[in-house]
Design a protein around this motif. Sequence first.
Motif, PDB file in Angstrom:
ATOM      1  N   LEU A   1       6.290 -56.279  96.071  1.00 44.80           N
ATOM      2  CA  LEU A   1       7.585 -55.542  96.027  1.00 44.80           C
ATOM      3  C   LEU A   1       8.229 -54.886  97.254  1.00 44.80           C
ATOM      4  CD1 LEU A   1       7.027 -53.639  92.481  1.00 44.80           C
ATOM      5  CD2 LEU A   1       8.619 -55.126  93.048  1.00 44.80           C
ATOM      6  N   GLY A   2       7.287 -54.890  98.333  1.00 45.85           N
ATOM      7  CA  GLY A   2       7.808 -54.219  99.733  1.00 45.85           C
ATOM      8  C   GLY A   2       7.597 -53.228  99.646  1.00 45.85           C
ATOM      9  N   VAL A   3       6.899 -52.437  98.931  1.00 44.60           N
ATOM     10  CA  VAL A   3       6.643 -50.938  98.639  1.00 44.60           C
ATOM     11  C   VAL A   3       5.270 -50.321  99.427  1.00 44.60           C
ATOM     12  CG1 VAL A   3       6.424 -48.885  97.264  1.00 44.60           C
ATOM     13  CG2 VAL A   3       7.807 -50.811  96.420  1.00 44.60           C
ATOM     14  N   GLY A   4       5.268 -49.775 100.199  1.00 48.14           N
ATOM     15  CA  GLY A   4       4.123 -49.078 100.809  1.00 48.14           C
ATOM     16  C   GLY A   4       2.933 -48.640  99.673  1.00 48.14           C
ATOM     17  N   ALA A   5       1.881 -48.521 100.229  1.00 54.22           N
ATOM     18  CA  ALA A   5       0.662 -48.163  99.048  1.00 54.22           C
ATOM     19  C   ALA A   5      -0.531 -47.371  99.892  1.00 54.22           C
ATOM     20  CB  ALA A   5       0.224 -49.364  98.325  1.00 54.22           C
ATOM     21  N   VAL A   6      -1.110 -46.397  99.060  1.00 52.75           N
ATOM     22  CA  VAL A   6      -1.908 -45.694  99.567  1.00 52.75           C
ATOM     23  C   VAL A   6      -2.955 -45.820  98.456  1.00 52.75           C
ATOM     24  CG1 VAL A   6      -3.158 -43.442 100.640  1.00 52.75           C
ATOM     25  CG2 VAL A   6      -0.546 -43.940 100.660  1.00 52.75           C
ATOM     26  N   VAL A   7      -4.435 -45.997  98.741  1.00 54.73           N
ATOM     27  CA  VAL A   7      -5.266 -46.236  97.742  1.00 54.73           C
ATOM     28  C   VAL A   7      -6.106 -45.051  97.929  1.00 54.73           C
ATOM     29  CG1 VAL A   7      -7.500 -47.420  97.365  1.00 54.73           C
ATOM     30  CG2 VAL A   7      -5.629 -48.793  97.676  1.00 54.73           C
ATOM     31  N   ALA A   8      -6.038 -44.229  96.900  1.00 56.58           N
ATOM     32  CA  ALA A   8      -6.857 -43.029  96.675  1.00 56.58           C
ATOM     33  C   ALA A   8      -8.359 -43.351  96.074  1.00 56.58           C
ATOM     34  CB  ALA A   8      -6.223 -42.049  95.671  1.00 56.58           C
ATOM     35  N   TYR A   9      -9.399 -43.150  96.639  1.00 59.13           N
ATOM     36  CA  TYR A   9     -10.754 -43.378  96.334  1.00 59.13           C
ATOM     37  C   TYR A   9     -11.669 -42.437  96.170  1.00 59.13           C
ATOM     38  CZ  TYR A   9     -11.643 -43.492 101.307  1.00 59.13           C
ATOM     39  OH  TYR A   9     -11.830 -43.200 102.772  1.00 59.13           O
ATOM     40  N   SER A  10     -12.824 -42.352  95.416  1.00 62.59           N
ATOM     41  CA  SER A  10     -13.550 -41.356  95.595  1.00 62.59           C
ATOM     42  C   SER A  10     -14.753 -41.745  96.787  1.00 62.59           C
ATOM     43  CB  SER A  10     -14.177 -41.266  94.295  1.00 62.59           C
ATOM     44  OG  SER A  10     -15.475 -42.312  94.143  1.00 62.59           O
ATOM     45  N   GLU A  11     -15.758 -40.774  97.021  1.00 61.02           N
ATOM     46  CA  GLU A  11     -16.698 -41.120  97.948  1.00 61.02           C
ATOM     47  C   GLU A  11     -17.525 -42.366  97.440  1.00 61.02           C
ATOM     48  OE1 GLU A  11     -19.069 -37.594  98.376  1.00 61.02           O
ATOM     49  OE2 GLU A  11     -18.524 -37.387 100.648  1.00 61.02           O
ATOM     50  N   ALA A  12     -17.676 -42.603  96.271  1.00 66.58           N
ATOM     51  CA  ALA A  12     -18.647 -43.661  96.019  1.00 66.58           C
ATOM     52  C   ALA A  12     -17.759 -45.100  96.037  1.00 66.58           C
ATOM     53  CB  ALA A  12     -18.954 -43.648  94.419  1.00 66.58           C
ATOM     54  N   ASP A  13     -16.411 -44.934  96.270  1.00 72.30           N
ATOM     55  CA  ASP A  13     -15.621 -46.338  96.470  1.00 72.30           C
ATOM     56  C   ASP A  13     -15.102 -46.270  97.740  1.00 72.30           C
ATOM     57  OD1 ASP A  13     -15.917 -47.040  93.795  1.00 72.30           O
ATOM     58  OD2 ASP A  13     -14.111 -45.901  93.185  1.00 72.30           O
ATOM     59  N   ARG A  14     -15.826 -45.771  98.724  1.00 75.81           N
ATOM     60  CA  ARG A  14     -15.419 -45.780 100.041  1.00 75.81           C
ATOM     61  C   ARG A  14     -15.128 -47.289 100.668  1.00 75.81           C
ATOM     62  NH1 ARG A  14     -14.747 -42.100 104.016  1.00 75.81           N
ATOM     63  NH2 ARG A  14     -15.607 -40.412 102.705  1.00 75.81           N
ATOM     64  N   ASP A  15     -16.116 -48.072 100.011  1.00 75.90           N
ATOM     65  CA  ASP A  15     -16.319 -49.664 100.611  1.00 75.90           C
ATOM     66  C   ASP A  15     -15.766 -50.504  99.442  1.00 75.90           C
ATOM     67  OD1 ASP A  15     -17.397 -48.697 102.891  1.00 75.90           O
ATOM     68  OD2 ASP A  15     -19.349 -49.262 102.455  1.00 75.90           O
ATOM     69  N   SER A  16     -14.833 -49.883  98.901  1.00 72.10           N
ATOM     70  CA  SER A  16     -14.397 -50.902  97.638  1.00 72.10           C
ATOM     71  C   SER A  16     -13.168 -51.855  98.274  1.00 72.10           C
ATOM     72  CB  SER A  16     -13.659 -49.815  96.603  1.00 72.10           C
ATOM     73  OG  SER A  16     -12.550 -49.503  97.075  1.00 72.10           O
ATOM     74  N   LEU A  17     -13.027 -52.877  97.508  1.00 68.67           N
ATOM     75  CA  LEU A  17     -12.084 -53.966  98.270  1.00 68.67           C
ATOM     76  C   LEU A  17     -10.714 -53.303  98.358  1.00 68.67           C
ATOM     77  CD1 LEU A  17     -12.231 -56.615  99.314  1.00 68.67           C
ATOM     78  CD2 LEU A  17     -11.759 -57.423  96.966  1.00 68.67           C
ATOM     79  N   ALA A  18     -10.189 -52.449  97.320  1.00 65.60           N
ATOM     80  CA  ALA A  18      -8.759 -51.946  97.330  1.00 65.60           C
ATOM     81  C   ALA A  18      -8.800 -51.188  98.628  1.00 65.60           C
ATOM     82  CB  ALA A  18      -8.545 -51.032  96.062  1.00 65.60           C
ATOM     83  N   ALA A  19      -9.680 -50.178  98.909  1.00 66.73           N
ATOM     84  CA  ALA A  19      -9.691 -49.067  99.950  1.00 66.73           C
ATOM     85  C   ALA A  19      -9.779 -50.126 100.975  1.00 66.73           C
ATOM     86  CB  ALA A  19     -10.902 -48.196  99.833  1.00 66.73           C
TER      87      ALA A  19
END
Lengths: 454, 210
Positions: free
Chosen positions: A24-42
Motif C-alpha cells: 500500500l506504500g504505507v510506513g510500518a513499525v513492528v512492535a515486538y516483545s523482548e522474546a521476539d527481538r529476532d523475529s522475522l517481522a522485527a
Amino acid sequence: MFTKILIANRGEIALRVLRACRTLGVGAVVAYSEADRDSLAAQLADEAICIGPADAKHSYLSAPAIISAAVVTGCDAIHPGYGFLSEDEGFADVVRAHDLAFIGPSAEVLERFASKEATRRLLGAQGLPTIPGSGMLRDEAHALEEAESIGYPVLIKPSAGGGGKGMRLVRTPRELESAFKVSRSEAKAGFGDDALYLEKYLDDTRHVEIQVAVDRFGNAIHMGDRDCSVQRRHQKIIEEAPSPALSDAARQELAERALRAVAAAGYENLGTLEFLVDSKGDAYFIEINCRVQVEHPITELLTGIDMVALQIRIAAGEPLGITQADVVPRGHAIEFRILAEDPAKDFRPQAGQVGAYLAPGGPGVRMDSHMYPGYDIPPYYDSLLGKLCVWAPDRNQAIARGDAALRELLVDGVVTNIDLHRAILANQVFIDGKVTTNLLDRVGSAPFVAAGNR
Amino acid sequence: MPTREDAPAGEAPAGGGADSRASLQTRRNHEAIARLADDLLPALIAKLASSGLGEIEVREGGWKARLRMPAVAAVPAARAAESHAAHGTARAAAGHSRTEDRDRRLRPEPEVVEEPGRVAAKSPAVGIYSPRRDLVVGMRVRAGDRIGSVNVLGVGQDVVSPVDGVVGSSLAEAGEAVEYGQDLVRIELPERIPATEPGAPAQVAVAGKA
C-alpha cells in the motif's frame, strides 16, 4: 490513507500486515516483545520497537505500551492482528482517544458484537437462523414441553455456566426427567444459580464461516465461505474453501443472508460469521469474529483480494472500491496450520531452534511463515509456525498439491504436525469431504499419527 | 541449586546391567553440565567481570568449574563489545534503519560477550526519556536509585540503577523516544574505575559490597 502503521502483533500475522503496508506504500513499525527481538517481522521491518518483556500481559496485551510505541514512532494507526487486543473494544476506544486509528471495527461496533448471546439475538432478529433453544425453564413439565417443540436430542444448559461447563445431553423425555433435577442442583452448587435452559443438540456438525467486508458508507460484500471442520479440541487445523458441506445454491444463499444481516446490524470492516451446519445441511449462526482470521489466505487465493490491504483501506475511511460482482471465487484452496506441536505426545507445544527450513513452491503454493533457519521459537506464545496454503482449479487437485507441498516442506530441529496433515489428507473421510468438527476428538489423533509414521 | 548427587536414585532401572548404569551415569553427567552451563556460568562470568580477578573456581557437588580471563584477550573483547553496544543503541532509537540489523541476524555471527565491568540503567517502558535533573557523570548511585524517568502516555516510570556504582556516560538524550529495555545510562562498577579518577578513594569502601 495512513502514513505509518504500528503492527501490534507477532509471528506470521505481523509479517502479513507488514507486507500489506508495503504494497500500500504505507510506513510500518513492528512492535515486538523482548522474546521476539529476532523475529522475522522485527528484522524485515524498516522500523521496529521493543514494547515490553516476553510476558504478553506487559507487551502485546499492554494498551499503554502499544499506544506509547505508536505515539513515539509517529504512527497514525494501529493494526492489532488477530488474538491479543484485536477484538477489545476498550483498547479500540483508548486508541481513538489518542487520535490514532484502530484497524478494525470501531469501539461501538466491537461493543455491540462483544457478547455472543447478544450477537445471536441481534443477528437472529435480522433473519439469521440460530440454534433453537428455550427460555429459562420453570419446572420439569415446562422442560418436557420445550424439548418436545425443539426436538430431541437436546442439551440442558445452566444459564450461569460457560465453556460447556455443567451441560448435559439428553436424547429422550425419560432421560430429561431423570437429568433435570440433578442439573438444577449442580448448577446451584457450581454457579450459585439454578436457572436452566434447553438448546438443540447438533450431532456431527461442520464448521462453515462466511467472510464479509463492510465499509463506512454501507457498501458490503461477502467473499464466500470457508470450511474449518478439521479441528482438535476446538482448534482449527486445516481449513478449506469453498466448503464441501454446502451445495453451490446453499452457499450462495447462506453468504447472502449473512451479509444482509450483518450489514443491517451496522457492522463495519472485515468480519467472519461462523455457523454450525448439521447433517441435513441446515446452518445455525454461532458467533462473529471482528478481525482478520488466521485462515484468510484461502479466501485471498480464491478471490484474488488482498484482505489485509482492504481492511486497512476501510479503516482509513476509503470505500470498498469493489462490488459483489467483482468478487468471483475460483477453484479450491486448502490451508494447513503448521504447528510446533508433537502429535505423538498429546500435541505438546515445542520450543527450540529451527534448524534447516525449506518452504515448498510450485503452482498455487503459498507459505506464510515467520520461520527462518536458526529461528528460536519462544516458549511464551502459540505454536503456530506458519500456514501452508495451496490453490488448484478443483478440490482433488488441491489435495494433490497440498500433499506434494507438505512433502517438500522441511522444518528441522523441532517436532511439527506436518506428517499429521499428510495423514489427514490421505484419510477417506477427508477425501470425501465429510469431516465433522468432532472427528479428531472422537476417533483420536492416534490413527492419524500412526498412519503418518508409516 | 541441584547438584549431581540430587538426581533421583529411583530412576536407576532395577537390576539394570552395566550398560544401563553407564548410560544413566552419562545422562546424569550431561544434566549436571547443562545445569552448570545454564545456572552457574552466567553468574560466574558476571562475577569474574566485575571483580577484576583473573580466575575463579567453584566446586559444586562432584563438579568443579574454573573460569580464567586471559589478560590480553580482555582488550579486543571490550572493543568488540563497544561496537556492539553502539550498534544496539542505533537500532533501539526509534526511527532508525533496521537493514544492518537484519543482515546481522539473518546471517548470524558469533555472539559478542557483554562488556565486562559495565552495566547500564535500562528503560522500563517505551516512551520519552528524561534524566534526573541533577544527574552528572561520576555521581555515586546505589542499586534502585532513580536515574530518570520514561514518560508513557503522560505517566512517568522510574529508570533505576541496577547496581551500586558510579554514573557513566549517557546513552540517550533527554526528550528522546526510547524502547523497552534500551540502555540509557552507563553505570560503572566501582572496581573498574582507575584509581586516578576523582572520587576513586571512596570506592574502596564500596567494593566489598559488589
